[in-house]
Scaffold this motif. Structure first.
Motif, mmCIF file in Angstrom:
data_model
loop_
_atom_site.group_PDB
_atom_site.id
_atom_site.type_symbol
_atom_site.label_atom_id
_atom_site.label_comp_id
_atom_site.label_asym_id
_atom_site.label_seq_id
_atom_site.Cartn_x
_atom_site.Cartn_y
_atom_site.Cartn_z
ATOM 1 N N ASN A 3 -0.884 11.375 20.461
ATOM 2 C CA ASN A 3 -2.022 10.786 19.795
ATOM 3 C C ASN A 3 -1.724 10.212 18.209
ATOM 4 O O ASN A 3 -1.204 11.025 17.614
ATOM 5 N N PRO A 4 -1.904 9.099 18.181
ATOM 6 C CA PRO A 4 -1.435 8.487 16.876
ATOM 7 C C PRO A 4 -2.022 9.208 15.545
ATOM 8 O O PRO A 4 -3.299 9.265 15.347
ATOM 9 N N ILE A 5 -1.195 8.769 14.506
ATOM 10 C CA ILE A 5 -1.826 9.513 13.158
ATOM 11 C C ILE A 5 -2.466 7.998 12.876
ATOM 12 O O ILE A 5 -2.151 6.950 12.567
ATOM 13 N N ALA A 6 -3.689 8.003 12.125
ATOM 14 C CA ALA A 6 -4.305 6.920 11.350
ATOM 15 C C ALA A 6 -3.715 6.672 10.154
ATOM 16 O O ALA A 6 -3.349 7.648 9.257
ATOM 17 N N LEU A 7 -3.700 5.198 9.627
ATOM 18 C CA LEU A 7 -3.272 4.980 8.358
ATOM 19 C C LEU A 7 -4.502 4.038 7.739
ATOM 20 O O LEU A 7 -4.697 3.070 8.090
ATOM 21 N N TYR A 8 -4.892 4.817 6.489
ATOM 22 C CA TYR A 8 -6.196 4.248 6.026
ATOM 23 C C TYR A 8 -5.806 2.910 4.972
ATOM 24 O O TYR A 8 -4.520 2.821 4.535
ATOM 25 N N TYR A 9 -6.539 1.869 5.095
ATOM 26 C CA TYR A 9 -6.071 0.684 4.240
ATOM 27 C C TYR A 9 -7.606 -0.072 3.929
ATOM 28 O O TYR A 9 -8.458 0.539 4.715
ATOM 29 N N PRO A 10 -7.611 -0.668 2.999
ATOM 30 C CA PRO A 10 -6.672 -1.342 2.329
ATOM 31 C C PRO A 10 -6.669 -0.608 0.747
ATOM 32 O O PRO A 10 -5.786 -0.968 0.046
ATOM 33 N N HIS A 11 -7.180 0.421 0.890
ATOM 34 C CA HIS A 11 -7.143 1.174 -0.583
ATOM 35 C C HIS A 11 -6.483 2.553 -0.662
ATOM 36 O O HIS A 11 -5.980 2.991 0.382
ATOM 37 N N ILE A 12 -6.413 3.158 -1.796
ATOM 38 C CA ILE A 12 -5.755 4.515 -1.792
ATOM 39 C C ILE A 12 -7.129 5.614 -1.454
ATOM 40 O O ILE A 12 -6.913 6.522 -0.923
ATOM 41 N N HIS A 13 -8.065 5.313 -2.517
ATOM 42 C CA HIS A 13 -9.314 6.241 -2.237
ATOM 43 C C HIS A 13 -10.201 5.706 -0.940
ATOM 44 O O HIS A 13 -10.767 4.522 -1.080
ATOM 45 N N VAL A 14 -10.814 6.651 -0.291
ATOM 46 C CA VAL A 14 -11.580 6.187 0.993
ATOM 47 C C VAL A 14 -12.862 6.054 0.130
ATOM 48 O O VAL A 14 -13.465 6.733 -0.459
ATOM 49 N N ARG A 15 -13.518 4.835 0.358
ATOM 50 C CA ARG A 15 -14.847 4.456 -0.143
ATOM 51 C C ARG A 15 -16.146 5.116 0.383
ATOM 52 O O ARG A 15 -16.953 5.164 -0.132
ATOM 53 N N ASP A 16 -15.897 5.635 1.775
ATOM 54 C CA ASP A 16 -17.268 5.662 2.530
ATOM 55 C C ASP A 16 -16.972 7.165 3.061
ATOM 56 O O ASP A 16 -16.380 7.531 4.111
#
Length: 407
Positions: A3-16
């Motif tokens: 199961n792949p690990i997710a990679l958040y983008y485009p910011h460092i802090h999650v907005r929502d």
């Protein structure tokens, strides 16, 4: 299957935060590209998931600089004037909506876990024009930064956690997508975002594509096809919507963490099932119109998720348990013959109301009923969604029944 690990983008802090709760209910972990010295100003939800070890910090890898930076260097060297005509920092007053309002700005929309959102708390400095899109210098090779500054396409200055590079928001966004794509490919991560993007991190960021987007003046976004969200993400979120209440934002993050811990096996099974289903109908990925694609996806969710959930509920009814939503709204229940017989065997007076009789039957339910129920849940590939339905939409009656009839 891993199961792949997710990679958040485009910011460092999650907005929502609500999106983040959905993500935490599905992905095994989620990483973000965070520079080593970058001080966090996470929301309460992000901070709690970070402390729990689900939200991971991945330092921007230096090996990515030459791989991502080379096509950008070639682009700047070969098309500097054309780029300046569109993205030159001397034209900043013509750029339109401030980057912070468009979601690409420096720390825009981020509130710290302590609730402060003022400039002093964020450590901002006066040079940070809100029309710039920003990328932390640790994410860009020094050669690319120097070339961009020399070409009049970027400026640099101090900010929270080191040096920042300010540029046109589209340049910042395209570079961030290219970096995310490269890191995700090399580290087998799955790019995910809570933002509506003009481009995605899975677009094949070659020099030819950069020239097409940034130099050849492509058709305006509202006139051409927009990139679609990832098919697996869309499928999972639509499947969750069948059981998760609209007010997920009111569900405590501790509850999200508890669900992950308690029902990890079912979550793994559902991830595998979701990936298999998406592979089967991957052809709809090429559907151009988002509304049509969404309807195709809704049909597949009905076929592969809703139908199976209904089948699981029906099987549970057959061993004496009403569905979660039926119990949540029960006012009068006509006991089925099996439950009525159990009530009589248990010595429940006929004058009792149906819900009381049902509860009494549950207390004295035969052991084989509980075994059959567990087997039905364990065998279903969508049992994790059934668990979510119960856990994030609790009622007093359901809680009482759950205590006397454990899963």
């Amino acid at each position: 299957m891993v199961n792949p690990i997710a990679l958040y983008y485009p910011h460092i802090h999650v907005r929502d935060d609500t999106w983040l709760k959905y993500a935490a209910l599905y992905w095994p972990r989620m990483g973000r590209l965070r520079p080593r010295d970058y001080p966090l100003l996470d929301s309460v939800v992000s901070a709690r998931l970070h402390a729990a070890g689900w939200l991971l910090d991945i330092e921007p890898p230096q090996w990515a600089w030459p791989q991502v930076g080379q096509p950008f260097l070639e682009l700047i060297n070969d098309h500097a004037q054309a780029l300046r005509d569109r993205f030159g920092v001397d034209r900043i007053d013509t750029w339109g909506v401030p980057a912070a309002e468009a979601g690409f700005g420096y720390a825009g929309g981020v509130r710290s876990a302590g609730g402060r959102d003022d400039a002093a708390a964020r450590g901002e400095v006066t040079w940070l024009n809100p029309r710039f899109g920003f990328v932390h210098a640790s994410k860009i090779g020094p050669e690319v930064v120097a070339a961009a500054v020399d070409a009049g396409l970027a400026v640099t200055g101090p900010g929270r956690g080191g040096t920042w590079v300010g540029m046109h928001p589209e340049l910042a966004h395209v570079y961030t997508c290219a970096l995310t794509e490269r890191v995700a490919t090399e580290d087998h991560l799955q790019p995910v975002t809570d933002q509506e993007q003009p481009h995605t991190a899975l677009s094949g960021w070659t020099l030819d594509r950069l020239v097409h987007l940034l130099v050849d003046r492509p058709v305006a976004h509202d006139e051409g096809p927009r990139p679609h969200p990832d098919l697996l993400d869309s499928f999972v979120f639509m499947a969750f919507a069948t059981v998760v209440p609209a007010n997920l934002d009111t569900v405590p993050v501790e509850k999200i963490i508890e669900i992950r811990s308690t029902f990890g096996a079912e979550l793994d099974a559902f991830r595998t099932y979701a990936a298999e289903q998406v592979q089967e109908f991957a052809a709809i990925e090429d559907v151009r119109d988002l509304a049509v694609r969404r309807e195709y996806l809704r049909l597949e969710v009905d076929r592969t998720v809703t139908t199976r959930l209904n089948g699981l509920r029906e099987r549970l009814r057959s061993v004496g348990l009403e569905s979660v939503y039926a119990l949540a709204n029960v006012k009068s229940v006509a006991l089925p013959p099996l439950a009525a017989l159990a009530a009589e065997t248990a010595g429940v007076p006929a004058a009792l109301t149906a819900p009381a009789a049902l509860a009494a039957c549950v207390v004295s339910a035969p052991v084989q009923w509980r075994r059959q129920r567990r087997a039905a849940i364990e065998e279903s590939p969508v049992s994790y969604l059934f668990r979510l339905e119960r856990e994030v939409s609790p009622t007093k009656l359901i809680d009482r029944l759950r205590k006397v009839w454990p899963a």
